[in-house]
Design an enzyme around this catalytic site. Sequence first.
Site, PDB file in Angstrom:
ATOM      1  CB  SER A 124      -0.853  -0.034   1.270  1.00 42.23           C
ATOM      2  OG  SER A 124      -1.424   1.219   1.508  1.00 42.23           O
ATOM      3  CE1 TYR A 149      -4.068  -2.926   5.462  1.00 42.80           C
ATOM      4  CE2 TYR A 149      -3.592  -0.589   5.125  1.00 42.80           C
ATOM      5  CZ  TYR A 149      -3.846  -1.853   4.608  1.00 42.80           C
ATOM      6  OH  TYR A 149      -3.860  -2.042   3.243  1.00 42.80           O
ATOM      7  CE  LYS A 153      -1.615  -4.594   3.249  1.00 44.44           C
ATOM      8  NZ  LYS A 153      -1.864  -5.875   2.601  1.00 44.44           N
TER       9      LYS A 153
HETATM   10  P1  NAD Z   1     -11.041  -7.170   0.824  1.00 40.07           P
HETATM   11  O1  NAD Z   1     -11.271  -7.228   2.294  1.00 40.07           O
HETATM   12  O2  NAD Z   1     -12.197  -6.931  -0.068  1.00 40.07           O
HETATM   13  O3  NAD Z   1     -10.326  -8.528   0.350  1.00 40.07           O
HETATM   14  C1  NAD Z   1      -9.471  -9.273   1.175  1.00 40.07           C
HETATM   15  C2  NAD Z   1      -9.972 -10.710   1.178  1.00 40.07           C
HETATM   16  O4  NAD Z   1      -9.097 -11.493   1.993  1.00 40.07           O
HETATM   17  C3  NAD Z   1     -11.386 -10.829   1.766  1.00 40.07           C
HETATM   18  O5  NAD Z   1     -12.207 -11.522   0.849  1.00 40.07           O
HETATM   19  C4  NAD Z   1     -11.177 -11.617   3.055  1.00 40.07           C
HETATM   20  O6  NAD Z   1     -12.275 -12.481   3.334  1.00 40.07           O
HETATM   21  C5  NAD Z   1      -9.883 -12.367   2.780  1.00 40.07           C
HETATM   22  N1  NAD Z   1      -9.089 -12.677   3.966  1.00 40.07           N
HETATM   23  C6  NAD Z   1      -8.742 -11.850   4.979  1.00 40.07           C
HETATM   24  N2  NAD Z   1      -7.986 -12.501   5.871  1.00 40.07           N
HETATM   25  C7  NAD Z   1      -7.827 -13.767   5.402  1.00 40.07           C
HETATM   26  C8  NAD Z   1      -7.156 -14.923   5.885  1.00 40.07           C
HETATM   27  N3  NAD Z   1      -6.514 -14.907   7.050  1.00 40.07           N
HETATM   28  N4  NAD Z   1      -7.200 -16.055   5.148  1.00 40.07           N
HETATM   29  C9  NAD Z   1      -7.886 -16.088   3.984  1.00 40.07           C
HETATM   30  N5  NAD Z   1      -8.564 -15.034   3.484  1.00 40.07           N
HETATM   31  C10 NAD Z   1      -8.525 -13.889   4.188  1.00 40.07           C
HETATM   32  O7  NAD Z   1      -9.888  -6.099   0.566  1.00 40.07           O
HETATM   33  P2  NAD Z   1      -9.346  -5.488  -0.805  1.00 40.07           P
HETATM   34  O8  NAD Z   1      -9.704  -4.070  -0.854  1.00 40.07           O
HETATM   35  O9  NAD Z   1      -9.688  -6.384  -1.930  1.00 40.07           O
HETATM   36  O10 NAD Z   1      -7.780  -5.548  -0.510  1.00 40.07           O
HETATM   37  C11 NAD Z   1      -6.977  -6.640  -0.927  1.00 40.07           C
HETATM   38  C12 NAD Z   1      -5.560  -6.426  -0.430  1.00 40.07           C
HETATM   39  O11 NAD Z   1      -5.084  -5.190  -0.920  1.00 40.07           O
HETATM   40  C13 NAD Z   1      -5.452  -6.362   1.095  1.00 40.07           C
HETATM   41  O12 NAD Z   1      -4.262  -7.002   1.483  1.00 40.07           O
HETATM   42  C14 NAD Z   1      -5.362  -4.872   1.361  1.00 40.07           C
HETATM   43  O13 NAD Z   1      -4.651  -4.595   2.553  1.00 40.07           O
HETATM   44  C15 NAD Z   1      -4.586  -4.390   0.142  1.00 40.07           C
HETATM   45  N6  NAD Z   1      -4.815  -2.969  -0.140  1.00 40.07           N
HETATM   46  C16 NAD Z   1      -6.088  -2.515  -0.299  1.00 40.07           C
HETATM   47  C17 NAD Z   1      -6.299  -1.147  -0.525  1.00 40.07           C
HETATM   48  C18 NAD Z   1      -7.699  -0.610  -0.668  1.00 40.07           C
HETATM   49  O14 NAD Z   1      -7.873   0.615  -0.548  1.00 40.07           O
HETATM   50  N7  NAD Z   1      -8.722  -1.432  -0.958  1.00 40.07           N
HETATM   51  C19 NAD Z   1      -5.219  -0.259  -0.603  1.00 40.07           C
HETATM   52  C20 NAD Z   1      -3.924  -0.769  -0.455  1.00 40.07           C
HETATM   53  C21 NAD Z   1      -3.745  -2.137  -0.224  1.00 40.07           C
HETATM   54  N1  UFG Z   2     -12.789  11.066   3.303  1.00 47.34           N
HETATM   55  C1  UFG Z   2     -13.828  11.908   3.671  1.00 47.34           C
HETATM   56  N2  UFG Z   2     -14.967  11.341   4.142  1.00 47.34           N
HETATM   57  C2  UFG Z   2     -15.136  10.001   4.259  1.00 47.34           C
HETATM   58  C3  UFG Z   2     -14.068   9.143   3.876  1.00 47.34           C
HETATM   59  C4  UFG Z   2     -12.912   9.719   3.416  1.00 47.34           C
HETATM   60  O1  UFG Z   2     -13.710  13.128   3.589  1.00 47.34           O
HETATM   61  O2  UFG Z   2     -16.194   9.540   4.710  1.00 47.34           O
HETATM   62  C5  UFG Z   2     -11.559  11.673   2.748  1.00 47.34           C
HETATM   63  C6  UFG Z   2     -10.321  11.372   3.563  1.00 47.34           C
HETATM   64  O3  UFG Z   2     -10.142  12.324   4.574  1.00 47.34           O
HETATM   65  C7  UFG Z   2      -9.230  11.407   2.477  1.00 47.34           C
HETATM   66  C8  UFG Z   2      -9.947  10.891   1.223  1.00 47.34           C
HETATM   67  O4  UFG Z   2     -11.342  11.097   1.481  1.00 47.34           O
HETATM   68  O5  UFG Z   2      -8.836  12.736   2.238  1.00 47.34           O
HETATM   69  C9  UFG Z   2      -9.694   9.420   0.950  1.00 47.34           C
HETATM   70  O6  UFG Z   2      -9.991   8.654   2.117  1.00 47.34           O
HETATM   71  P1  UFG Z   2     -10.104   7.062   2.081  1.00 47.34           P
HETATM   72  O7  UFG Z   2     -10.479   6.620   3.469  1.00 47.34           O
HETATM   73  O8  UFG Z   2     -10.973   6.614   0.968  1.00 47.34           O
HETATM   74  O9  UFG Z   2      -8.621   6.603   1.706  1.00 47.34           O
HETATM   75  P2  UFG Z   2      -7.233   6.881   2.435  1.00 47.34           P
HETATM   76  O10 UFG Z   2      -6.372   7.602   1.451  1.00 47.34           O
HETATM   77  O11 UFG Z   2      -7.413   7.480   3.751  1.00 47.34           O
HETATM   78  O12 UFG Z   2      -6.715   5.392   2.705  1.00 47.34           O
HETATM   79  C10 UFG Z   2      -6.617   4.408   1.667  1.00 47.34           C
HETATM   80  C11 UFG Z   2      -6.831   3.019   2.253  1.00 47.34           C
HETATM   81  C12 UFG Z   2      -5.724   2.676   3.207  1.00 47.34           C
HETATM   82  C13 UFG Z   2      -4.408   2.863   2.557  1.00 47.34           C
HETATM   83  C14 UFG Z   2      -4.276   4.246   1.972  1.00 47.34           C
HETATM   84  C15 UFG Z   2      -3.019   4.409   1.193  1.00 47.34           C
HETATM   85  O13 UFG Z   2      -8.066   2.944   2.925  1.00 47.34           O
HETATM   86  O14 UFG Z   2      -5.857   1.325   3.557  1.00 47.34           O
HETATM   87  O15 UFG Z   2      -5.374   4.488   1.085  1.00 47.34           O
HETATM   88  O16 UFG Z   2      -2.917   3.381   0.274  1.00 47.34           O
HETATM   89  F1  UFG Z   2      -3.434   2.669   3.470  1.00 47.34           F
END
Ligand code: NAD
Ligand code: UFG
Length: 338
Positions: A124, A149, A153
């Site tokens: 991330s 979290y 990572k």
């Molecule tokens: P998500 O929660 O939709 O998908 C993760 C999946 O992993 C889920 O289906 C969950 O059931 C499964 N899971 C969790 N723990 C597990 C375990 N111990 N064993 C088996 N399955 C397990 O999340 P996502 O948004 O698809 O994110 C996927 C990956 O990308 C995650 O590692 C997340 O940290 C990373 N990531 C996501 C974002 C974001 O904004 N969505 C940003 C940066 C990184």
């Molecule tokens: N925001 C609002 N209102 C809301 C939600 C978000 O104003 O209800 C704003 C936040 O303050 C930020 C922007 O919208 O300025 C984006 O917020 P998000 O929560 O959608 O995303 P972040 O950038 O805070 O975080 C995301 C993921 C994290 C990851 C990070 C960097 O959720 O897991 O991007 O990759 F670590």
Amino acid sequence: MAILVTGGLGYIGSHTAVELMRAGKEIVVLDNLYNCKKSSYSRIKALTGRDFPFYECDIRDRKGLEEIFAKEKIDCVIHFAGLKAVGESVQKPLEYFDNNVNGTLVLLDVMKRCGCKKIVFSSSATVYGVENKSPLTEDMKVGGVTNPYGRTKYMIECILQDLYKSDNEWSICLLRYFNPIGAHKSGTMGEDPNGLPNNLMPYITQVAIGKLDHLNVYGNDYDTPDGTGVRDYIHVVDLALGHVKAVEKAADESGLFIYNLGTGKGYSVLDVVNAFEKASGVKIKYEICPRRAGDLDTCYSDPSKARRELGWQAERGIVEMCEDSWRWQSNNPNGYPD
Ligand code: NAD
Ligand code: UFG
């Protein structure tokens, strides 16, 4: 030979599963169903017209993983499985370290014993921490993270780097995602958060559909053009296509590779609200609230390394991201069926 997709029924995993199959790859999916619905499996199959094995299994279950590796011919893993809610990780740090870090250790150990040495890991932009200035490049110092979290990572990135140093037959790709939003064009797959959304786009779509009254905009006094936070939103299908390129890289050569997956463009919260209104025709009511703890003013990528080395770049713009998020939400007001 097949690619094992851990967490493959989740938001990014399910979109990646579709693009991997569209690119002609064989896949095996594992998920413990903690943060997804089993119906996402049927949706992936319906979209691609292809069947593939699914295992309900936790990555911390060594025996379960060994059985999958014994049964399937896995030569590469894309590792999405993990917990991802920043706020929750502050309340439940042990669960986050156990699930994300310990889970990854079990997975890597089983991979090593089975001779599978190729992994693409979901990292991330959070690993860049608070000190680096955008646009963020892969060579910047990482680790100044402020929550459990983000630390998981960073710790997993360190573990993977040490693993590569110990045995350079491994092929390890660390993908640092920026802010994935959007959904599959079909409107049958998308993001389906449990409870109140933490992230901006699912919050906006739930306001648009009438489930939530208004959006809370966390701060309008940041050092940005309109005072609201600026992020690098990337369409989840572009992100998924980045994984197809990354597994191809991992298949071709051993090494430790790090790539930002972002668009390189920053949009403020109000830019996203405006783009969403344009895409959906729905007005989004919002209120300006105090800043959310831990938020940065600006975070966006320099994605040029992925373009140079993977031949990948994001193609879908902010309006398309909003249109697709809205199609998913309006077709599936309650997300995936149980
Ligand atoms: P998500 O929660 O939709 O998908 C993760 C999946 O992993 C889920 O289906 C969950 O059931 C499964 N899971 C969790 N723990 C597990 C375990 N111990 N064993 C088996 N399955 C397990 O999340 P996502 O948004 O698809 O994110 C996927 C990956 O990308 C995650 O590692 C997340 O940290 C990373 N990531 C996501 C974002 C974001 O904004 N969505 C940003 C940066 C990184
Ligand atoms: N925001 C609002 N209102 C809301 C939600 C978000 O104003 O209800 C704003 C936040 O303050 C930020 C922007 O919208 O300025 C984006 O917020 P998000 O929560 O959608 O995303 P972040 O950038 O805070 O975080 C995301 C993921 C994290 C990851 C990070 C960097 O959720 O897991 O991007 O990759 F670590």
